[in-house]
Design a protein around this motif. Sequence first.
Motif, mmCIF file in Angstrom:
data_model
loop_
_atom_site.group_PDB
_atom_site.id
_atom_site.type_symbol
_atom_site.label_atom_id
_atom_site.label_comp_id
_atom_site.label_asym_id
_atom_site.label_seq_id
_atom_site.Cartn_x
_atom_site.Cartn_y
_atom_site.Cartn_z
ATOM 1 N N ILE A 145 10.465 19.113 62.070
ATOM 2 C CA ILE A 145 11.789 18.801 62.778
ATOM 3 C C ILE A 145 12.076 17.603 63.224
ATOM 4 C CG2 ILE A 145 13.220 19.769 64.991
ATOM 5 C CD1 ILE A 145 11.348 22.015 65.187
ATOM 6 N N ASN A 146 13.221 16.998 62.757
ATOM 7 C CA ASN A 146 13.374 15.631 63.124
ATOM 8 C C ASN A 146 14.875 15.684 63.602
ATOM 9 O OD1 ASN A 146 15.250 15.778 60.812
ATOM 10 N ND2 ASN A 146 14.532 13.802 60.063
ATOM 11 N N LEU A 147 15.075 14.419 64.679
ATOM 12 C CA LEU A 147 16.069 14.293 65.339
ATOM 13 C C LEU A 147 16.772 12.874 64.898
ATOM 14 C CD1 LEU A 147 14.085 14.403 68.767
ATOM 15 C CD2 LEU A 147 15.453 16.403 67.801
ATOM 16 N N ALA A 148 18.135 12.673 65.314
ATOM 17 C CA ALA A 148 18.745 11.253 65.121
ATOM 18 C C ALA A 148 18.583 10.664 66.331
ATOM 19 C CB ALA A 148 20.013 11.820 64.512
ATOM 20 N N ALA A 149 18.464 9.246 66.196
ATOM 21 C CA ALA A 149 18.736 8.216 67.254
ATOM 22 C C ALA A 149 19.193 6.939 66.612
ATOM 23 C CB ALA A 149 17.489 8.070 67.905
ATOM 24 N N SER A 150 19.682 6.160 67.515
ATOM 25 C CA SER A 150 20.082 4.938 67.159
ATOM 26 C C SER A 150 19.069 3.929 66.769
ATOM 27 C CB SER A 150 21.176 4.264 68.249
ATOM 28 O OG SER A 150 21.419 2.958 67.961
ATOM 29 N N SER A 151 18.996 3.388 65.678
ATOM 30 C CA SER A 151 17.778 2.620 65.288
ATOM 31 C C SER A 151 17.946 1.313 65.993
ATOM 32 C CB SER A 151 18.104 2.315 63.740
ATOM 33 O OG SER A 151 19.247 1.532 63.484
ATOM 34 N N ASP A 152 18.921 0.811 66.155
ATOM 35 C CA ASP A 152 18.871 -0.454 67.360
ATOM 36 C C ASP A 152 18.260 -0.458 68.429
ATOM 37 O OD1 ASP A 152 21.275 0.812 68.306
ATOM 38 O OD2 ASP A 152 22.572 -0.903 67.796
ATOM 39 N N SER A 153 18.378 0.825 69.208
ATOM 40 C CA SER A 153 17.752 1.233 70.376
ATOM 41 C C SER A 153 16.207 1.230 70.449
ATOM 42 C CB SER A 153 18.420 2.547 70.892
ATOM 43 O OG SER A 153 17.992 3.701 70.442
ATOM 44 N N LEU A 154 15.658 1.429 69.078
ATOM 45 C CA LEU A 154 14.186 1.714 69.144
ATOM 46 C C LEU A 154 13.334 0.632 69.693
ATOM 47 C CD1 LEU A 154 11.909 3.538 68.080
ATOM 48 C CD2 LEU A 154 12.006 2.289 65.871
ATOM 49 N N LYS A 155 12.516 0.857 70.553
ATOM 50 C CA LYS A 155 11.563 -0.106 71.286
ATOM 51 C C LYS A 155 10.127 0.650 71.098
ATOM 52 C CE LYS A 155 14.825 -1.505 74.707
ATOM 53 N NZ LYS A 155 15.775 -1.144 74.294
ATOM 54 N N VAL A 156 9.230 -0.144 70.592
ATOM 55 C CA VAL A 156 7.841 0.262 70.084
ATOM 56 C C VAL A 156 6.859 -0.723 70.908
ATOM 57 C CG1 VAL A 156 6.366 0.500 68.167
ATOM 58 C CG2 VAL A 156 9.009 0.977 67.956
ATOM 59 N N GLN A 157 5.781 -0.070 71.213
ATOM 60 C CA GLN A 157 4.659 -0.598 71.866
ATOM 61 C C GLN A 157 3.610 -0.110 70.989
ATOM 62 O OE1 GLN A 157 4.546 0.479 75.850
ATOM 63 N NE2 GLN A 157 5.680 -1.582 76.530
ATOM 64 N N LEU A 188 10.909 8.563 61.042
ATOM 65 C CA LEU A 188 11.502 8.290 59.551
ATOM 66 C C LEU A 188 12.664 7.305 59.725
ATOM 67 C CD1 LEU A 188 11.820 10.620 56.574
ATOM 68 C CD2 LEU A 188 13.952 9.323 57.458
ATOM 69 N N TYR A 189 12.619 6.183 58.935
ATOM 70 C CA TYR A 189 13.718 5.481 58.802
ATOM 71 C C TYR A 189 14.067 5.319 57.316
ATOM 72 C CZ TYR A 189 16.495 0.985 58.747
ATOM 73 O OH TYR A 189 17.368 0.001 58.300
ATOM 74 N N ASP A 190 15.452 5.061 56.966
ATOM 75 C CA ASP A 190 15.760 4.993 55.636
ATOM 76 C C ASP A 190 17.050 3.985 55.794
ATOM 77 O OD1 ASP A 190 17.095 5.365 53.141
ATOM 78 O OD2 ASP A 190 16.650 7.498 53.154
ATOM 79 N N PRO A 191 16.544 3.099 55.029
ATOM 80 C CA PRO A 191 17.827 1.781 54.798
ATOM 81 C C PRO A 191 18.962 2.317 54.363
ATOM 82 C CG PRO A 191 15.975 1.546 53.150
ATOM 83 C CD PRO A 191 15.710 2.644 53.797
ATOM 84 N N THR A 192 19.185 3.469 53.792
ATOM 85 C CA THR A 192 20.518 3.999 53.053
ATOM 86 C C THR A 192 21.630 4.363 54.487
ATOM 87 O OG1 THR A 192 19.216 5.125 51.301
ATOM 88 C CG2 THR A 192 21.376 5.639 51.904
ATOM 89 N N TRP A 193 20.784 4.488 55.514
ATOM 90 C CA TRP A 193 21.457 4.653 56.888
ATOM 91 C C TRP A 193 20.955 3.934 57.735
ATOM 92 C CZ3 TRP A 193 19.636 8.971 53.602
ATOM 93 C CH2 TRP A 193 20.845 9.645 53.095
ATOM 94 N N PRO A 194 21.221 2.546 58.007
ATOM 95 C CA PRO A 194 20.582 1.555 58.594
ATOM 96 C C PRO A 194 20.748 1.831 60.257
ATOM 97 C CG PRO A 194 22.345 0.592 57.614
ATOM 98 C CD PRO A 194 21.964 1.923 57.137
ATOM 99 N N GLU A 195 21.812 2.439 60.530
ATOM 100 C CA GLU A 195 22.166 2.768 61.998
ATOM 101 C C GLU A 195 21.052 3.998 62.616
ATOM 102 O OE1 GLU A 195 24.636 5.439 59.777
ATOM 103 O OE2 GLU A 195 23.875 3.683 59.249
ATOM 104 N N LEU A 196 20.408 4.642 61.763
ATOM 105 C CA LEU A 196 19.923 5.692 62.225
ATOM 106 C C LEU A 196 18.069 5.627 61.945
ATOM 107 C CD1 LEU A 196 21.787 8.615 60.626
ATOM 108 C CD2 LEU A 196 22.018 7.940 62.902
ATOM 109 N N ILE A 197 17.613 6.183 63.366
ATOM 110 C CA ILE A 197 16.147 6.394 63.196
ATOM 111 C C ILE A 197 15.992 7.927 63.247
ATOM 112 C CG2 ILE A 197 15.750 6.217 65.699
ATOM 113 C CD1 ILE A 197 13.648 4.486 62.955
#
Length: 162
Positions: free
Chosen positions: A43-55, A94-103
């Motif tokens: 199961i995956n969700l959709a989120a805004s890729s520009d909001s992703l913060k990673v540690q 998952l990130y796909d550059p086809t839809w760069p606004e999504l993560i």
Amino acid sequence: MKLQGSCYCGAVTFSCESKHPYPYQHCYCGICRKTAGNGGFSINLAASSDSLKVQGEENITTFQATVKNPEDKSAKVSTARRNFCKKCGSMLWLYDPTWPELIHPFASAVDTELPVPPERTHIMLDFKPSWVDPKIGDNDKKHARYPEESIADWHARLNLGC
């Protein structure tokens, strides 16, 4: 909705903002099932890729699957990049550059309490192995391959925007 997630060993934590946080879509394709499946689906969700913060970004590795077309036996490398913890193997997003606004965070990596979907969508059922017994509810949607309805459209149809 702010989603916070992590890998099993804690080497990677992440957060992102999602307008579509309901974990409603069960994917039975071989790629999802073998890289992140539990119960024979993921199961995956959709989120805004520009909001992703990673540690712990140094602990992430990516995988690009080869997608095989069962009709003509052709194959191509997917543009989608699956992000894993290289220490414990947890699938993160998952990130796909086809839809760069999504993560697409995997629900299994999200630590935030997620809302319960009023119905589910089961996709890629053509690729479900025989040992998997999908729990398909009366209102659930079933698709041999991909549905036409997007994650955003599903949330809008059910008036579940956040």
